[in-house]
Design a protein around this motif. Sequence first.
Motif, PDB file in Angstrom:
ATOM      1  N   PRO A  84      32.584  71.887   1.746  1.00 46.66           N
ATOM      2  CA  PRO A  84      33.725  72.816   1.701  1.00 46.66           C
ATOM      3  C   PRO A  84      34.243  73.154   3.095  1.00 46.66           C
ATOM      4  CG  PRO A  84      31.956  73.562   0.256  1.00 46.66           C
ATOM      5  CD  PRO A  84      31.405  72.442   1.072  1.00 46.66           C
ATOM      6  N   ALA A  85      33.319  73.347   4.047  1.00 47.22           N
ATOM      7  CA  ALA A  85      33.740  73.663   5.414  1.00 47.22           C
ATOM      8  C   ALA A  85      34.544  72.520   6.010  1.00 47.22           C
ATOM      9  CB  ALA A  85      32.507  73.958   6.272  1.00 47.22           C
ATOM     10  N   LEU A  86      34.076  71.297   5.810  1.00 51.29           N
ATOM     11  CA  LEU A  86      34.757  70.125   6.375  1.00 51.29           C
ATOM     12  C   LEU A  86      36.147  69.939   5.772  1.00 51.29           C
ATOM     13  CD1 LEU A  86      34.415  67.605   8.236  1.00 51.29           C
ATOM     14  CD2 LEU A  86      33.628  66.387   6.199  1.00 51.29           C
ATOM     15  N   ILE A 289      26.942  71.181  -0.855  1.00 51.96           N
ATOM     16  CA  ILE A 289      27.485  72.423  -1.414  1.00 51.96           C
ATOM     17  C   ILE A 289      26.326  73.365  -1.693  1.00 51.96           C
ATOM     18  CG2 ILE A 289      28.769  73.490  -3.313  1.00 51.96           C
ATOM     19  CD1 ILE A 289      30.256  70.874  -3.693  1.00 51.96           C
ATOM     20  N   ASN A 290      26.453  74.578  -1.233  1.00 51.22           N
ATOM     21  CA  ASN A 290      25.440  75.617  -1.467  1.00 51.22           C
ATOM     22  C   ASN A 290      26.199  76.858  -1.949  1.00 51.22           C
ATOM     23  OD1 ASN A 290      23.033  77.044  -1.467  1.00 51.22           O
ATOM     24  ND2 ASN A 290      23.206  77.594   0.700  1.00 51.22           N
ATOM     25  N   ALA A 291      26.475  76.903  -3.247  1.00 47.35           N
ATOM     26  CA  ALA A 291      27.408  77.891  -3.793  1.00 47.35           C
ATOM     27  C   ALA A 291      26.918  79.319  -3.678  1.00 47.35           C
ATOM     28  CB  ALA A 291      27.711  77.556  -5.258  1.00 47.35           C
ATOM     29  N   PHE A 302      35.971  83.951   0.946  1.00 43.56           N
ATOM     30  CA  PHE A 302      35.420  84.226   2.272  1.00 43.56           C
ATOM     31  C   PHE A 302      35.285  82.997   3.158  1.00 43.56           C
ATOM     32  CE2 PHE A 302      34.304  88.081   0.016  1.00 43.56           C
ATOM     33  CZ  PHE A 302      34.628  89.051   0.961  1.00 43.56           C
ATOM     34  N   LEU A 303      35.172  81.809   2.560  1.00 45.52           N
ATOM     35  CA  LEU A 303      35.151  80.601   3.389  1.00 45.52           C
ATOM     36  C   LEU A 303      36.397  80.511   4.243  1.00 45.52           C
ATOM     37  CD1 LEU A 303      34.012  77.712   4.082  1.00 45.52           C
ATOM     38  CD2 LEU A 303      35.431  76.888   2.194  1.00 45.52           C
ATOM     39  N   PHE A 304      37.548  80.922   3.686  1.00 45.26           N
ATOM     40  CA  PHE A 304      38.841  80.726   4.338  1.00 45.26           C
ATOM     41  C   PHE A 304      39.140  81.756   5.424  1.00 45.26           C
ATOM     42  CE2 PHE A 304      38.891  78.991   0.090  1.00 45.26           C
ATOM     43  CZ  PHE A 304      39.345  77.702   0.315  1.00 45.26           C
TER      44      PHE A 304
END
Length: 607
Positions: A84-86, A289-291, A302-304
Amino acid sequence: MHPLLIALLAGVGFVVAYHTYGRWLGGKIFKLSANAICPSRRMADGNDYVETNTGVVFGHHFASIAGTGPIVGPAVAIMWGWLPALLWVIFGSIFIGAVHDLGALVVSLRNNGQTVGDIAGRVLNRRVRLLFLCVLFLALTIVLAIFGLVIATVFRMFPSAIVPCLIQIPIAVGIGAWLNRHGKSLKLASVIALGVMYLTVIYGDVGFLHTLNSAMAEWSLISWVLLLLIYSYVASVLPVWALLQPRDYINALQLISVLGLLVVGVVAASFFGGAGEAGPVFAMAAPAINANPVGAPAMFPFLFITIACGAISGFHCLVSSGTSSKQLKTEPDARFVGYGAMLTEGFLATLVILACAAGVGLGVKGPGGETLVGAAAWTHHYGVWSAGLGPALGAFVGGSANFLQALGISGAVAIALMGVFVASFAATTLDTACRLQRYIVQELANTVAPKAVGGFDALGWLRGKHGATVFAVGTALLMAATPPSGQSWSLAAAGRGGLMLWPIFGATNQLLGGLSFLVIAFYLWRRSVPIWFLVGPMILMLILPAWAMTLQAFVGESSWWAQENWLLVAVAVITMALEVWMVIEAIKLFPRVKGVIETGAVEPVTT
């Protein structure tokens, strides 16, 4: 997926994006013209408006926008997994962040180098200008407080970075005088500066210098913050060519060369594994992925906001419109500086993800001194969310140092180099942010209380650069000095609670990006230029940060309200109220202004 393949695909993707989407934006949307006379020439004053070599402007711009954001953000967000970060970093930087930075730079270029906040008063209305300036003031105060604390934290964690970072200041002053007073070669100055800086990294922690580093590492957080803000004051009031510009440029040389070393290190680690006898296999140690990390908030939204500068950052609009637009020689250079620098930052964030997801797996020291490799090494740094910034910074420095050790660089030099890398990035953002805050304070003083005629001018001291800068660093120092919740003010406690500002930094920063998009959209809309390509990013960056800030402030037992963290609650409420007001003003105005050039518009001047 193998780390080397990720690095190659990301690098190729950014290059293709620059030559396709970036070219389309520059040519078809913004219509950059080599015949336009830029503010650096029309309004040259030798202080802020200075016509500058494009490479130097790129160096200043890249070093200023990058800071520790593309390092700390991805290093923390990898808790949710590297995939997700990438994805957010790559697609966010190409289609959102780089568009935002280029748009803010071009709009400022065509408005006498004014800030986005000032331009908002014309393309929307005067009320929005005041609201935008208030948001900018809040955001920059947090930036000054946060980055001072981050640098202080890095110095305390990696003392070998202290002397090399401090020596960069006299090097920059010398380079500034060399280039501007004597007209010497930029290439020669670059080689000399880069060579001296690397010598200070190699020998800056030897003998007496080691003792000096160790002693300074014991200084309190608030002492370091005070010293750094004093430096920022000096950099802000001096002519831009004397310290700010050359320091950012030589830092960019070092930082880009380190990026090159990291890329080669990734290649070396791919073929030879880790350094030492163990030679662990180079692969992703982090989960894809570590949900549900322990103690972490929800990945969405919060990732964004955790990954800000690596994908999209509102702070960049201030650099684009506050300093870089006053230095560019020609309009076509805006694509290289605005769009290109953001893609470079996206690639940096990609390398950070690889360092924290794969580099740490090559070996880190465990709590008992044992060497941990693979998934065990990653878990050592990312066991629980509440561990804070320290483990994340440690994961990046340790993981990237492993890349350098795969090239045969000693562990001590690798750690020192990466510590300098992090601290230097933060310092270039700090001094640029201080100069930008000075502009904002001056604009606010002139807006709230226009100059008195024949009477007492209560805010006169804020109109000058010295008074405005003192106010800027003073408010940041007070915010940074906030002690932890429940503790009284003291020298030992001062600054420790200031690190609680990091959660709100991401939200306010991303929200500022949405508001900047709003100004860019109105500028284009008034000129009947298509805006479909930025409507989606604008809505996204207005909704996600407000959503995240609301959850942080009021929802759950760990919310700022529940913990009686009134400083963050107050900043959140004020920021969201300003956003809602600005959006309402924009919605009311939008249907009436298509094709209607704003009153007082600055007409382009061409040769």
